[in-house]
Design a protein around this motif. Structure first.
Motif, PDB file in Angstrom:
ATOM      1  N   CYS A  37       0.838  -1.198   0.000  1.00 20.68           N
ATOM      2  CA  CYS A  37       0.000   0.000   0.000  1.00 20.68           C
ATOM      3  C   CYS A  37       0.874   1.249   0.000  1.00 20.68           C
ATOM      4  N   GLU A  39       0.616   5.807  -1.344  1.00 15.82           N
ATOM      5  CA  GLU A  39       0.014   6.807  -2.220  1.00 15.82           C
ATOM      6  C   GLU A  39       0.511   6.624  -3.648  1.00 15.82           C
ATOM      7  N   HIS A 201      -5.499   0.173  -3.788  1.00 14.61           N
ATOM      8  CA  HIS A 201      -5.910   1.350  -3.030  1.00 14.61           C
ATOM      9  C   HIS A 201      -7.174   1.076  -2.221  1.00 14.61           C
ATOM     10  N   ASP A 438      -5.046   7.091  -4.620  1.00 14.64           N
ATOM     11  CA  ASP A 438      -4.948   6.792  -3.199  1.00 14.64           C
ATOM     12  C   ASP A 438      -5.642   7.838  -2.336  1.00 14.64           C
TER      13      ASP A 438
END
Length: 510
Positions: A37, A39, A201, A438
């Motif tokens: 995970c 951004e 996301h 994200d």
């Protein structure tokens, strides 16, 4: 045999002007589902491209150890030979070929130098059965939906005796049913001993399926945590480097007069004769107002938006559009833009942007006339305009001369918004504006949407995420089977209530 199937140590990857990965470490256990995970721009996809040989050895610094052996992949074929297969977010299928041909493309089942079609189709059928794809192997891929195309990609990976399967945003374009089927399939593969690495996301899906989660931020490894007991808020905090107490920025709307009214709007399918996609829909927008449009996949949301935007989709369109009290006729996209209506498509890569052009050219594309001087585009003025949007919308790029296709999804979406804001619209239709980006980038997009409303623009927001509609919109219309089934003010809206309206009258459109 070691419990660790993959070790990546000190991975550093640099592009001109930016360090995408800086000393990243990753360990994946054998037979687990490991989520990554971060951004947009955190380095997730870059790391997986290093692993799979898209970026070959020598293009990066650091070491890769797979199944106890050091690996120096010169390309994708090398990694696939070792049992590492990556499925990218943009599926790499040949749409004009059959399912079986796609599964064995580059790995043909031949006999005496000729393709053995009986063997090919039989082997494909076995692989399709493993992934739950109930189709004829000779069916063309172009006749499949996105969810089934994803299953073809997984069947293709299984044909290569995959040990480590990498999936980059596998459910980004899938509806809820297809997503659930895919997640169930991944659990089944894990039970068969296949290790999976998933980039997503959708944090609720990550927590539902992953055994462990590695968080990247700004090209660096932040932490790896067991998924058990982990919360979305803790993942978000690691991703953005701060707590997001509120997923949506605070906003006090100032709503003015009605700017647009759509009355008795109907749209027929351009490919299925007689099928009604939008059925007698009516809605209105006011200045400074953010209005949501909620509906399940196939409800007609995009068809409604595109048909209003200069009849860019559909046939047999009827109904009235009234702007500022006067009926207008929008027979083309050019006329829609001229009348102050803009539409940001849900598919930014295919329809929203020219990915091989720079930011500057994309920003100016919908309103070149504003930059014309004696029939020529003023390059200096074009640069100034694009630079202004790069700064005001916080587009993360070295300059407006950066190629748009190399930007992260969130920054690409900001370029799309810049393009349409530059047309100075009174009405801005945003179709899935945060799809595939994200939580940090979403917050920035939400802030931009609120700012546009504060400037007096009317925003029609189409979204598949009900929390997004509830967090941003002042009113929400629901659409089911092409019909408007409800209009709910923000104060009265709930996810349960909206879903009830979104499933009302589910008989197929005429």
């Amino acid at each position: 045999m070691s419990d660790t199937i993959l070790r990546m140590r000190g991975i550093t990857k640099t592009f001109p002007g930016v360090k995408a990965l800086a000393d990243v470490n990753l360990e994946v256990s054998r037979g687990e589902i490991h989520a990554i995970c971060g951004e947009n721009g955190a380095g997730k996809s870059t790391l997986m491209k290093v692993l799979s040989g898209v970026y070959p050895h020598g293009d990066y610094e650091g070491d890769i150890e797979f199944d106890g052996q050091e690996c120096r992949f010169a390309g994708i074929r090398d990694s696939e030979h070792r049992g590492i297969v990556i499925i990218h977010q943009e599926l790499a299928l040949a749409s004009n070929l059959s399912i079986a041909e796609n599964i064995f493309l580059g790995n043909e089942q031949s006999k005496r130098g000729l393709i053995d079609w009986n063997r090919t189709n039989a082997a494909a059928a076995e692989l399709m059965k493993r992934v739950g794809l109930n189709e004829n192997p000779v069916t063309q891929v172009l006749d499949l939906g996105v969810g089934k195309q994803q299953l073809v990609e997984i069947a293709k990976a299984l044909s290569k005796r995959v040990q480590l399967l990498i999936l980059d945003e596998p459910t980004a374009a899938l509806n809820d049913d297809d997503s659930e089927h895919l997640l169930g399939l991944l659990r089944g593969l894990r039970d068969q001993g296949i290790t999976c690495v998933i980039i997503s996301h959708k944090l609720n899906e990550v927590l539902a399926i992953a055994d462990r989660v590695t968080i990247l931020r700004d090209g660096k490894t932040i932490t790896t945590l067991p998924a058990e007991g982990l919360t979305e808020d803790k993942i978000i905090s690691g991703m953005v480097g701060r707590d997001l107490d509120h997923r949506f920025p605070p906003h006090e709307p100032t709503i003015g007069d009605e700017v647009l009214r759509i009355e008795n709007w109907s749209v027929h399918s351009p490919t299925q004769h007689g099928r009604l996609l939008v059925d007698n829909a009516s809605l209105n927008l006011r200045r400074g107002e953010i209005v949501g449009l909620a509906g399940l996949m196939g409800a007609g949301r995009t068809e409604l938006a595109m048909s209003v935007f200069g009849r860019s989709y559909g046939t047999g369109i009827s109904g009235r559009i009234i702007k500022d009290g006067q009926e207008i006729r929008l027979r083309s996209v050019r006329e829609a833009i001229k009348h102050g209506i803009a539409y940001a498509t849900e598919d930014r890569k295919r329809y929203g942007l020219n990915l091989i052009e720079d930011i500057k050219r994309n920003v100016s594309a919908a309103a070149l006339g504003k930059l014309a001087r004696g029939g020529w585009v003023d390059d200096n003025e074009e640069f100034k305009v694009a630079e202004e949007y790069r700064r005001s919308l916080n587009i993360k790029a070295p300059s407006v001369s950066s190629i748009t296709g190399k930007l992260s999804g969130g920054n690409q979406q900001k370029v799309v918004l810049s393009k349409w804001i530059f047309t100075d619209p009174d009405v801005l239709i945003l179709d899935e504006p945060t799809r595939g980006i994200d939580v940090g980038a979403k917050y920035e997009i939400y802030t931009i949407i609120n700012r546009l409303a504060d400037e007096g623009k009317a925003v029609l927001l189409i979204s598949s995420e009900l929390p997004e509609l509830l967090g941003l919109c002042d009113r929400i219309y629901t659409l089911s089977a092409g019909r408007i089934t409800g209009e709910v003010p923000r104060a009265e809206a709930t996810q349960e209530g909206l879903m009830t309206l979104m499933t009302a009258g589910q008989e197929a459109p005429r």
